[in-house]
Design an enzyme around this catalytic site. Structure first.
Site, PDB file in Angstrom:
ATOM      1  N   LYS A 183       1.098   4.090  -2.890  1.00 24.03           N
ATOM      2  CA  LYS A 183       0.740   5.484  -2.595  1.00 24.03           C
ATOM      3  C   LYS A 183       1.934   6.420  -2.846  1.00 24.03           C
ATOM      4  CE  LYS A 183      -3.568   4.711  -1.359  1.00 24.03           C
ATOM      5  NZ  LYS A 183      -4.673   5.133  -2.245  1.00 24.03           N
ATOM      6  N   TYR A 210       0.831  -1.211   0.000  1.00 23.53           N
ATOM      7  CA  TYR A 210       0.000   0.000   0.000  1.00 23.53           C
ATOM      8  C   TYR A 210       0.866   1.262   0.000  1.00 23.53           C
ATOM      9  CZ  TYR A 210      -3.868   2.997   1.733  1.00 23.53           C
ATOM     10  OH  TYR A 210      -4.826   3.969   1.896  1.00 23.53           O
TER      11      TYR A 210
HETATM   12  P1  NDP Z   1     -13.525   2.447   1.190  1.00 22.49           P
HETATM   13  O1  NDP Z   1     -13.062   1.047   1.341  1.00 22.49           O
HETATM   14  O2  NDP Z   1     -14.567   2.985   2.078  1.00 22.49           O
HETATM   15  O3  NDP Z   1     -14.018   2.658  -0.336  1.00 22.49           O
HETATM   16  C1  NDP Z   1     -13.217   2.225  -1.397  1.00 22.49           C
HETATM   17  C2  NDP Z   1     -13.866   2.610  -2.695  1.00 22.49           C
HETATM   18  O4  NDP Z   1     -13.059   2.117  -3.775  1.00 22.49           O
HETATM   19  C3  NDP Z   1     -15.241   2.007  -2.859  1.00 22.49           C
HETATM   20  O5  NDP Z   1     -16.071   2.913  -3.546  1.00 22.49           O
HETATM   21  C4  NDP Z   1     -14.966   0.783  -3.719  1.00 22.49           C
HETATM   22  O6  NDP Z   1     -16.110   0.472  -4.478  1.00 22.49           O
HETATM   23  C5  NDP Z   1     -13.852   1.297  -4.615  1.00 22.49           C
HETATM   24  N1  NDP Z   1     -13.037   0.227  -5.172  1.00 22.49           N
HETATM   25  C6  NDP Z   1     -12.246  -0.651  -4.504  1.00 22.49           C
HETATM   26  N2  NDP Z   1     -11.676  -1.503  -5.364  1.00 22.49           N
HETATM   27  C7  NDP Z   1     -12.110  -1.142  -6.598  1.00 22.49           C
HETATM   28  C8  NDP Z   1     -11.873  -1.650  -7.900  1.00 22.49           C
HETATM   29  N3  NDP Z   1     -11.070  -2.697  -8.121  1.00 22.49           N
HETATM   30  N4  NDP Z   1     -12.490  -1.065  -8.955  1.00 22.49           N
HETATM   31  C9  NDP Z   1     -13.315  -0.014  -8.754  1.00 22.49           C
HETATM   32  N5  NDP Z   1     -13.576   0.517  -7.553  1.00 22.49           N
HETATM   33  C10 NDP Z   1     -12.978  -0.052  -6.482  1.00 22.49           C
HETATM   34  O7  NDP Z   1     -12.195   3.324   1.218  1.00 22.49           O
HETATM   35  P2  NDP Z   1     -11.962   4.851   1.646  1.00 22.49           P
HETATM   36  O8  NDP Z   1     -13.094   5.699   1.211  1.00 22.49           O
HETATM   37  O9  NDP Z   1     -11.519   4.869   3.049  1.00 22.49           O
HETATM   38  O10 NDP Z   1     -10.666   5.162   0.761  1.00 22.49           O
HETATM   39  C11 NDP Z   1     -10.704   5.896  -0.452  1.00 22.49           C
HETATM   40  C12 NDP Z   1      -9.272   6.203  -0.870  1.00 22.49           C
HETATM   41  O11 NDP Z   1      -8.639   6.948   0.170  1.00 22.49           O
HETATM   42  C13 NDP Z   1      -8.425   4.947  -1.095  1.00 22.49           C
HETATM   43  O12 NDP Z   1      -7.553   5.173  -2.173  1.00 22.49           O
HETATM   44  C14 NDP Z   1      -7.634   4.844   0.191  1.00 22.49           C
HETATM   45  O13 NDP Z   1      -6.419   4.184   0.011  1.00 22.49           O
HETATM   46  C15 NDP Z   1      -7.434   6.312   0.534  1.00 22.49           C
HETATM   47  N6  NDP Z   1      -7.145   6.544   1.943  1.00 22.49           N
HETATM   48  C16 NDP Z   1      -8.044   6.256   2.921  1.00 22.49           C
HETATM   49  C17 NDP Z   1      -7.747   6.489   4.244  1.00 22.49           C
HETATM   50  C18 NDP Z   1      -8.687   6.225   5.364  1.00 22.49           C
HETATM   51  O14 NDP Z   1      -8.279   6.422   6.532  1.00 22.49           O
HETATM   52  N7  NDP Z   1      -9.903   5.808   5.131  1.00 22.49           N
HETATM   53  C19 NDP Z   1      -6.434   7.038   4.625  1.00 22.49           C
HETATM   54  C20 NDP Z   1      -5.572   7.314   3.534  1.00 22.49           C
HETATM   55  C21 NDP Z   1      -5.929   7.077   2.237  1.00 22.49           C
HETATM   56  P3  NDP Z   1     -16.667  -0.990  -4.816  1.00 22.49           P
HETATM   57  O15 NDP Z   1     -16.296  -1.888  -3.683  1.00 22.49           O
HETATM   58  O16 NDP Z   1     -18.116  -0.730  -4.972  1.00 22.49           O
HETATM   59  O17 NDP Z   1     -16.001  -1.358  -6.095  1.00 22.49           O
END
Ligand code: NDP
Length: 247
Positions: A158, A154
């Site tokens: 990133k 990860y």
């Molecule tokens: P969530 O797990 O809540 O949501 C992830 C989103 O990504 C969902 O909408 C999911 O949709 C989508 N997703 C995952 N895999 C795929 C795929 N293969 N194709 C298309 N869509 C995909 O994550 P967060 O909202 O917490 O995170 C969002 C971003 O922020 C990420 O990049 C994460 O790394 C980053 N981030 C988050 C942090 C946190 O503390 N939450 C901290 C730092 C960074 P679906 O499953 O419907 O496909």
């Protein structure tokens, strides 16, 4: 820009941070194309946007599928005749200590979190250059700035987004296209909901602002970075982390 709406693509828009970004961009008058793998939750987000008077459409695609993602971006550009804002937000974790990390865990995280951003940018760049306007935002993480035990895959992905973004900023800057990174700290979403209280308390201790982040904290930063007036901001990484890293 005339009366035509700016068109934004937000990946990972079905929940969490991506959903908050989509809602904010739509509230600010953008047409938002909501991307994730699951049509049902995307339709719900579209419903929320429409109820609030905005416009959105949905596109169910796995961003880890290079051909599928590139084709989807191509169709979006064809349908709308433009693409102004691209937010590469979809992301996953497959945590494990490096010595135990499998090739599959490494490959999946690099593919979904990093390669997908490159593929989407490559598919969007020509249209943005032709328009002489584009705003690309890649959602990284403070793990990509300072590392995190158990997250070699990860953190590498990133960090990779940061190098990718600086390069795209240099390649496309002359055409009015900016590319920046938002690096969230600890944000309360499904991704972080399973962490034990002692971990979240430790995180809070390390922060200047003594609360966990909300998806809206990230959305607010994305709104600015993707605005028309942010045309002189490019190649930057903005950590929205309550002062956790302050690098
Ligand atoms: P969530 O797990 O809540 O949501 C992830 C989103 O990504 C969902 O909408 C999911 O949709 C989508 N997703 C995952 N895999 C795929 C795929 N293969 N194709 C298309 N869509 C995909 O994550 P967060 O909202 O917490 O995170 C969002 C971003 O922020 C990420 O990049 C994460 O790394 C980053 N981030 C988050 C942090 C946190 O503390 N939450 C901290 C730092 C960074 P679906 O499953 O419907 O496909």
């Amino acid at each position: 820009m005339s009366d035509e709406k700016r068109v934004a693509v937000v990946t990972g828009a079905s929940r969490g941070i991506g959903k908050a970004i989509a809602l904010r961009l739509a509230a600010d008058g953008r047409h938002v194309v909501l991307v994730s793998r699951s049509e049902g939750p995307l339709a719900e987000v579209r419903g929320l946007i429409e109820e609030a008077g905005g416009t959105a459409s949905t596109c169910a695609v796995d961003v880890g599928d290079r051909e599928g993602l590139a084709a989807a971006i191509g169709i979006i550009i064809k349908e709308h005749g433009r693409l102004d804002i691209l937010v590469n937000n979809a992301g996953i974790t497959r945590d494990n200590l490096s010595l135990r990390m499998s090739d599959a865990e490494w490959d999946e995280v690099l593919n979904v979190n990093l390669t997908s951003a490159f593929v989407a940018i490559r598919a969007a760049a020509r249209a943005m250059m032709k328009q002489k306007f584009g705003r690309i935002v890649n959602i990284a993480s403070t793990s990509g700035l300072v590392g995190n035990a158990g997250q070699a895959n990860y953190a590498a992905a990133k960090s990779g987004l940061i190098g990718l973004s600086k390069t795209i900023a240099r390649e496309l800057g002359g055409k009015g296209v900016t590319c920046n990174v938002i690096a969230p700290g600890f944000i309360v979403t499904d991704m972080t909901s399973n962490l034990p209280a002692d971990v979240t308390n430790k995180v809070k201790d390390a922060m200047a602002i003594k609360r966990l982040g909300e998806p809206g904290d990230i959305a607010a930063a994305v709104v600015y970075v993707t605005s028309d007036e942010a045309g002189f901001l490019t190649g930057q990484t903005i950590a929205v982390d309550g002062g956790m890293t302050m690098v």
